[in-house]
Design an enzyme around this catalytic site. Structure first.
Site, PDB file in Angstrom:
ATOM      1  N   CYS A  33       0.794  -1.228   0.000  1.00  0.00           N
ATOM      2  CA  CYS A  33       0.000   0.000   0.000  1.00  0.00           C
ATOM      3  C   CYS A  33       0.829   1.282   0.000  1.00  0.00           C
ATOM      4  CB  CYS A  33      -0.934  -0.001   1.202  1.00  0.00           C
ATOM      5  SG  CYS A  33      -2.085  -1.385   1.260  1.00  0.00           S
ATOM      6  N   HIS A  93      -0.844   6.764   2.943  1.00  0.00           N
ATOM      7  CA  HIS A  93      -0.879   5.499   3.673  1.00  0.00           C
ATOM      8  C   HIS A  93      -1.587   5.652   5.018  1.00  0.00           C
ATOM      9  CE1 HIS A  93       0.070   1.441   4.829  1.00  0.00           C
ATOM     10  NE2 HIS A  93       0.633   1.862   5.954  1.00  0.00           N
TER      11      HIS A  93
END
Length: 493
Positions: free
Chosen positions: A73, A132
């Site tokens: 991610c 994030h």
């Protein structure tokens, strides 16, 4: 008669509201979706229910072969936001943005493409997981109070409603009763069908925030960038029961690559640690003990339900744009931050250099392109999105990147015949390059073999490594791969 007149007045007000904005530049709605495979109707899946994403696809360009740079991610988001390939091992970490952007002083070089738009007259609003960290920099089990922002210069407004979960990380791993994977100390299943409405999980709250912001943004004079990051279908695969009930589990197929590929070392794969972190999972599959077909179908069912839930939230945003008269001057981008192996090669997760982990959806609707190419077959990368947005928004690229504008690929009239088709991926001590027919991967490790070659014409599911059979092709593709080796690895590593 009175009702018709009122309706007409409302329509005119919405049109004038939209025209009140500066029409010199388009707005941008950018939808970030976590762990989304190209498992959508627009990509040929006839079982999954994604009517809203499919509707967006019918109005824009569907990039059929889009690849992220890193199958995790935070690092994937660093690449797209900066338009750059990884330059060091640290750029492969979920902490990449925190390490290289957060807390740094503002310089002439913008921290992200969002920052560059903001510097050029855009009002920028972020909701949910765009970078994030969700609502500031703090660890999974730390306090969110007074947490510094992850992107200090990109946003005019950065919003998140954690609801009953109280903070970003608990909301990210949320269950319908207000608990999370964290508060339950992982004593949870990796899926849930909660008897709740859309707002019973955090993505419904994020969609509601976004609708409110569109109402507000429609009245501003300057163009806007609205970025919204949805959590699902990231683990846990939780969604309201009504989305679970859309599917008949018997109709859901399992993977076309159920075995470990031939001529591949297990070091290229993993034992699904993220998936197996959920202690109450019905099974805990690993490479030498794959999931049963029954459990594989159940997990896919849960994943599909989570995707359909996210699709419904996306539909609300698209409908709101149209109701406010903004759709004709708003670029809409839908991007998945990487793929996910749903039992493919006996892996449940991302974090590999295989096709299923690196390929993700990318759909762009650009109203300024009157005749968009519906299906873009050329190979593209996430780093190409930055220069594409700058061209569409008539904003100068602030620095040279490895990415290239895809605007010509999106136009039927100006299709780019000189487009160089390769996409690089980095992880697990290796580099991979995807070219039109092949995927070529090279690992910098002791475990053999370190070279993998897959022929996508004859083996689209990457079930057999044929590198030993094609030494001349390996030599040729090795030169292409080295063009993407930005200094992360050397043969002496």
């Amino acid at each position: 008669m009175k009702f018709s007149r009122v309706l007409m007045i409302v329509c005119f007000l919405n049109i004038f509201s939209a025209l009140g904005q500066s029409n010199s530049k388009p707005n941008v709605l950018f939808i970030f979706v976590d762990d989304l495979r190209p498992e959508l109707g627009a990509y040929g899946n006839e079982i999954i229910k994604t009517p809203n994403i499919d509707r967006l696809a019918s109005e824009g360009s569907v990039f059929k072969r889009h690849y992220v740079q890193v199958p995790t991610c935070g690092a994937s988001r660093y690449s797209i936001l900066t338009g750059t390939l990884p330059q060091s091992r640290e750029h492969l970490s979920n902490e990449a943005i925190r390490m290289f952007i957060s807390g740094e002083p503002e310089t002439n070089r913008p921290e992200t493409f969002i920052h560059q738009l903001r510097r050029n007259g855009y009002f920028t609003v972020g909701i949910g997981k765009v970078s994030h960290y969700i609502d500031g920099l703090y660890g999974y089990e730390e306090s969110s109070k007074n947490a510094p922002p992850e992107l200090p210069y990109s946003w005019d407004k950065n919003l998140f409603n954690a609801g009953k979960w109280e903070d970003g990380w608990d909301a990210f791993f949320a269950y319908a009763d207000g608990s999370s994977r964290i508060t339950k100390e992982r004593n949870v299943k990796p899926y849930e069908n909660g008897d709740v409405d859309d707002d019973g999980y955090p993505d419904g709250l994020s969609a509601k925030l976004a609708l409110e912001q569109i109402d507000s943004l429609a009245n501003r004079d300057e163009p806007f960038f609205l970025g919204i990051g949805f959590f699902k279908p990231h683990l846990p695969f939780n969604a309201p029961k009504k989305y679970w009930n859309m599917y008949d589990e018997a109709e859901i197929s399992t993977t076309a690559s159920p075995f470990i590929p031939e001529n591949v070392n297990l070091a290229s794969l993993h034992d699904s640690p993220e998936f197996n972190r959920y202690k109450l999972g019905d099974e805990h599959p690993v490479l030498n003990r794959p999931a049963s077909e029954e459990y594989a179908k159940k997990v896919r069912h849960a994943y599909y339900a989570a995707v359909s839930y996210t699709d419904a939230q996306i539909g609300k945003l698209i409908d709101k744009l149209k109701s406010k008269g903004l759709d004709e001057n708003t670029i809409v981008v839908l991007w998945g931050d990487h793929g996910w192996q749903l039992g493919d090669h006996q892996v449940w997760g991302k974090h590999t250099l295989f096709e299923r982990a690196l390929k993700s959806p990318l759909i762009i609707k650009a109203p300024s392109i009157k005749k968009q190419e519906r299906d873009v077959e050329e190979i593209v990368s996430s780093i190409d999105i930055y220069p594409t947005l700058m061209e569409l928004c008539e904003v100068k690229m602030p620095y040279e990147t490895q990415g290239r504008s895809m605007v010509n690929l999106m136009s039927k009239k100006n299709n780019d015949r000189n487009w160089q088709e390769n996409a690089y991926g980095y992880f697990n001590n290796g580099i991979t390059v995807r070219v039109p027919r092949y995927r070529y991967t090279k690992y910098f490790r002791d475990e053999q073999p370190v070279i993998e070659l897959y022929d996508h014409k004859n083996d689209p599911n990457e079930n057999k490594n044929i590198a030993a059979e094609r030494p001349k092709l390996v030599n040729k593709l090795d030169k292409v791969l080295e063009e993407g080796n930005t200094g992360l690895y050397s043969n002496n590593n």
